[in-house]
Design a protein around this motif. Structure first.
Motif, PDB file in Angstrom:
ATOM      1  N   LEU A 119      29.678  33.021  14.150  1.00 17.18           N
ATOM      2  CA  LEU A 119      29.897  34.325  13.525  1.00 17.18           C
ATOM      3  C   LEU A 119      28.697  35.239  13.685  1.00 17.18           C
ATOM      4  N   GLU A 120      27.490  34.672  13.618  1.00 22.18           N
ATOM      5  CA  GLU A 120      26.282  35.476  13.805  1.00 22.18           C
ATOM      6  C   GLU A 120      26.089  35.769  15.290  1.00 22.18           C
ATOM      7  N   PRO A 121      25.547  36.923  15.630  1.00 19.82           N
ATOM      8  CA  PRO A 121      25.212  37.180  17.035  1.00 19.82           C
ATOM      9  C   PRO A 121      24.011  36.332  17.458  1.00 19.82           C
ATOM     10  N   ARG A 122      24.258  35.354  18.297  1.00 18.19           N
ATOM     11  CA  ARG A 122      23.192  34.460  18.755  1.00 18.19           C
ATOM     12  C   ARG A 122      23.251  34.328  20.272  1.00 18.19           C
ATOM     13  N   GLY A 123      22.097  34.130  20.882  1.00 20.62           N
ATOM     14  CA  GLY A 123      22.011  33.863  22.308  1.00 20.62           C
ATOM     15  C   GLY A 123      20.812  32.995  22.578  1.00 20.62           C
ATOM     16  N   ALA A 124      20.803  32.365  23.746  1.00 17.13           N
ATOM     17  CA  ALA A 124      19.667  31.553  24.173  1.00 17.13           C
ATOM     18  C   ALA A 124      19.203  32.053  25.533  1.00 17.13           C
ATOM     19  N   ILE A 125      18.023  31.632  25.931  1.00 16.44           N
ATOM     20  CA  ILE A 125      17.464  32.034  27.228  1.00 16.44           C
ATOM     21  C   ILE A 125      17.143  30.798  28.044  1.00 16.44           C
ATOM     22  N   ARG A 126      17.313  30.933  29.350  1.00 16.65           N
ATOM     23  CA  ARG A 126      17.034  29.807  30.255  1.00 16.65           C
ATOM     24  C   ARG A 126      16.153  30.283  31.406  1.00 16.65           C
ATOM     25  N   ALA A 127      15.075  29.557  31.667  1.00 17.81           N
ATOM     26  CA  ALA A 127      14.191  29.859  32.791  1.00 17.81           C
ATOM     27  C   ALA A 127      13.882  28.573  33.548  1.00 17.81           C
ATOM     28  N   ASP A 128      14.144  28.577  34.848  1.00 12.96           N
ATOM     29  CA  ASP A 128      13.709  27.500  35.723  1.00 12.96           C
ATOM     30  C   ASP A 128      12.341  27.892  36.273  1.00 12.96           C
ATOM     31  N   VAL A 141      15.837  28.585  22.107  1.00 14.56           N
ATOM     32  CA  VAL A 141      16.964  28.755  21.186  1.00 14.56           C
ATOM     33  C   VAL A 141      16.484  29.189  19.799  1.00 14.56           C
ATOM     34  N   HIS A 142      17.385  29.855  19.116  1.00 14.35           N
ATOM     35  CA  HIS A 142      17.263  30.105  17.671  1.00 14.35           C
ATOM     36  C   HIS A 142      18.679  29.953  17.134  1.00 14.35           C
ATOM     37  N   LEU A 143      18.992  28.760  16.635  1.00 11.99           N
ATOM     38  CA  LEU A 143      20.371  28.409  16.312  1.00 11.99           C
ATOM     39  C   LEU A 143      20.808  28.999  14.972  1.00 11.99           C
ATOM     40  N   GLY A 144      22.127  28.926  14.725  1.00 12.00           N
ATOM     41  CA  GLY A 144      22.738  29.560  13.576  1.00 12.00           C
ATOM     42  C   GLY A 144      22.394  28.899  12.255  1.00 12.00           C
ATOM     43  N   LEU A 145      22.763  29.578  11.181  1.00 15.72           N
ATOM     44  CA  LEU A 145      22.450  29.107   9.835  1.00 15.72           C
ATOM     45  C   LEU A 145      23.423  28.034   9.350  1.00 15.72           C
ATOM     46  N   LEU A 146      24.629  27.976   9.936  1.00 15.63           N
ATOM     47  CA  LEU A 146      25.623  26.983   9.542  1.00 15.63           C
ATOM     48  C   LEU A 146      25.625  25.819  10.531  1.00 15.63           C
ATOM     49  N   ARG A 147      25.702  24.588  10.007  1.00 19.04           N
ATOM     50  CA  ARG A 147      25.606  23.422  10.886  1.00 19.04           C
ATOM     51  C   ARG A 147      26.721  23.403  11.921  1.00 19.04           C
ATOM     52  N   ARG A 148      27.940  23.745  11.530  1.00 15.22           N
ATOM     53  CA  ARG A 148      29.033  23.682  12.509  1.00 15.22           C
ATOM     54  C   ARG A 148      28.786  24.641  13.667  1.00 15.22           C
ATOM     55  N   GLY A 173      12.804  25.441  20.266  1.00 11.89           N
ATOM     56  CA  GLY A 173      12.882  26.614  19.417  1.00 11.89           C
ATOM     57  C   GLY A 173      13.148  26.272  17.973  1.00 11.89           C
ATOM     58  N   ASP A 174      13.720  27.229  17.275  1.00  8.36           N
ATOM     59  CA  ASP A 174      14.065  27.090  15.863  1.00  8.36           C
ATOM     60  C   ASP A 174      15.510  26.603  15.785  1.00  8.36           C
ATOM     61  N   PHE A 175      15.691  25.304  15.477  1.00  8.91           N
ATOM     62  CA  PHE A 175      17.028  24.714  15.416  1.00  8.91           C
ATOM     63  C   PHE A 175      17.682  24.933  14.049  1.00  8.91           C
ATOM     64  N   ASN A 176      16.929  25.429  13.083  1.00 11.74           N
ATOM     65  CA  ASN A 176      17.466  25.776  11.766  1.00 11.74           C
ATOM     66  C   ASN A 176      18.156  24.603  11.067  1.00 11.74           C
ATOM     67  N   GLU A 177      17.766  23.379  11.399  1.00 18.52           N
ATOM     68  CA  GLU A 177      18.394  22.194  10.818  1.00 18.52           C
ATOM     69  C   GLU A 177      17.511  21.624   9.709  1.00 18.52           C
ATOM     70  N   TRP A 178      18.004  21.695   8.475  1.00 20.93           N
ATOM     71  CA  TRP A 178      17.261  21.202   7.321  1.00 20.93           C
ATOM     72  C   TRP A 178      17.504  19.717   7.081  1.00 20.93           C
ATOM     73  N   GLY A 179      18.629  19.198   7.527  1.00 19.71           N
ATOM     74  CA  GLY A 179      18.977  17.805   7.263  1.00 19.71           C
ATOM     75  C   GLY A 179      18.615  16.893   8.411  1.00 19.71           C
ATOM     76  N   THR A 180      19.309  15.756   8.465  1.00 21.17           N
ATOM     77  CA  THR A 180      19.075  14.804   9.529  1.00 21.17           C
ATOM     78  C   THR A 180      19.448  15.404  10.875  1.00 21.17           C
ATOM     79  N   ILE A 181      18.707  15.048  11.885  1.00 16.46           N
ATOM     80  CA  ILE A 181      18.930  15.596  13.220  1.00 16.46           C
ATOM     81  C   ILE A 181      20.052  14.872  13.951  1.00 16.46           C
ATOM     82  N   SER A 182      20.608  13.819  13.361  1.00 19.27           N
ATOM     83  CA  SER A 182      21.589  12.987  14.060  1.00 19.27           C
ATOM     84  C   SER A 182      22.820  13.779  14.490  1.00 19.27           C
ATOM     85  N   ALA A 183      23.275  14.728  13.643  1.00 18.60           N
ATOM     86  CA  ALA A 183      24.448  15.522  13.998  1.00 18.60           C
ATOM     87  C   ALA A 183      24.185  16.371  15.233  1.00 18.60           C
ATOM     88  N   LEU A 184      22.989  16.938  15.321  1.00 18.37           N
ATOM     89  CA  LEU A 184      22.645  17.736  16.496  1.00 18.37           C
ATOM     90  C   LEU A 184      22.403  16.851  17.709  1.00 18.37           C
TER      91      LEU A 184
END
Length: 248
Positions: A119-128, A141-148, A173-184
């Motif tokens: 729902l939030e406007p998000r994008g990532a960047i890629r450089a080789d 990356v700067h990922l969204g506020l909701l885990r899903r 980057g900022d993965f915005n994950e407060w809980g366990t990283i296993s889901a990501l």
């Protein structure tokens, strides 16, 4: 014993790449002052070859860079272009607030913008990039506020990676994950998460929001969270860093 010492010596002699990530909070510090010079002093102190930034642009359209381009040039950094706005004077440093700075010895091979779902406007960047350890793909990356949404965004990134020629890869980057990283972690097959430490909030870090995810070709020599002044006051996040080498 001699064999062990020889192996350690070979690793220390191997080329290394230092990469950092920093959520700038638009260069507004915890003292509520916008100080791009202070932010750049922190970036310089990281001594990285590649620095990936989040919230590198001001909030309102046309979202100009939070750091004047001439100041970046004066500090000896190259800005990786991720679109037309990156070439316009005073324009965005990158894409959706994500940007990448390089030291002169790192060369850009190819770049792209990555549209991310949610729902939030998000994008990532890629450089080789061509680096001291060889060719490396860096995805900021700067990922969204909701885990899903974070899971959907990482799945989109891994699908995009599969369409490209194989290359040692760093997602950072900022993965915005407060809980366990296993889901990501389940959303990033072929990548393993590296946790440098708690980076948020800067004055009293509790959350491990800022991370690296690495492909198997890359090994970690060292990593951490940068806490030297003025980092604890320059943003609400502390920068993270890692020193990497190629697996042999």
């Amino acid at each position: 014993m001699n064999a062990i010492l020889s192996k350690v010596s070979q690793q220390s002699d191997a080329p290394q790449l230092r990469i950092a990530s920093y959520n700038l909070q638009k260069c507004i510090g915890l003292d509520l002052r916008r100080r791009p010079d202070r932010s750049l002093n922190v970036i310089d102190a990281l001594e990285a070859d590649i620095t990936v930034l989040q919230e590198a642009d001001k909030r309102l359209p046309p979202r100009p860079s939070a750091i004047p381009r001439q100041l970046i040039d004066h500090h000896g950094w190259k800005v990786v272009p991720f679109g037309h706005s990156a070439m316009v004077k005073g324009g965005s440093l990158g894409w959706h607030g994500n940007a990448m700075l390089l030291r002169p010895m790192v060369e850009v091979l190819q770049t792209s913008q990555i549209e991310l779902p949610g729902l939030e406007p998000r994008g990532a960047i890629r450089a080789d990039l061509e680096t001291s350890i060889g060719q490396v793909r860096v995805i900021g990356v700067h990922l969204g506020l909701l885990r899903r949404h974070r899971i959907q965004q990482l799945l989109a990134i891994t699908r995009m990676i599969r369409t490209l020629e194989p290359m040692p890869t760093i997602v950072v980057g900022d993965f915005n994950e407060w809980g366990t990283i296993s889901a990501l972690d389940a959303s990033t097959p072929g990548l393993r998460f590296l946790n440098p430490g708690a980076s948020f909030p800067a004055l009293r870090p509790l959350a491990h929001l800022d991370r690296f995810a690495l492909s198997d070709e890359l090994k970690v020599n060292d990593c951490g969270v940068f806490t030297m002044r003025p980092a604890p006051i320059a943003s609400d996040h502390l920068p993270i860093w890692a020193t990497l080498r190629m697996a042999r």
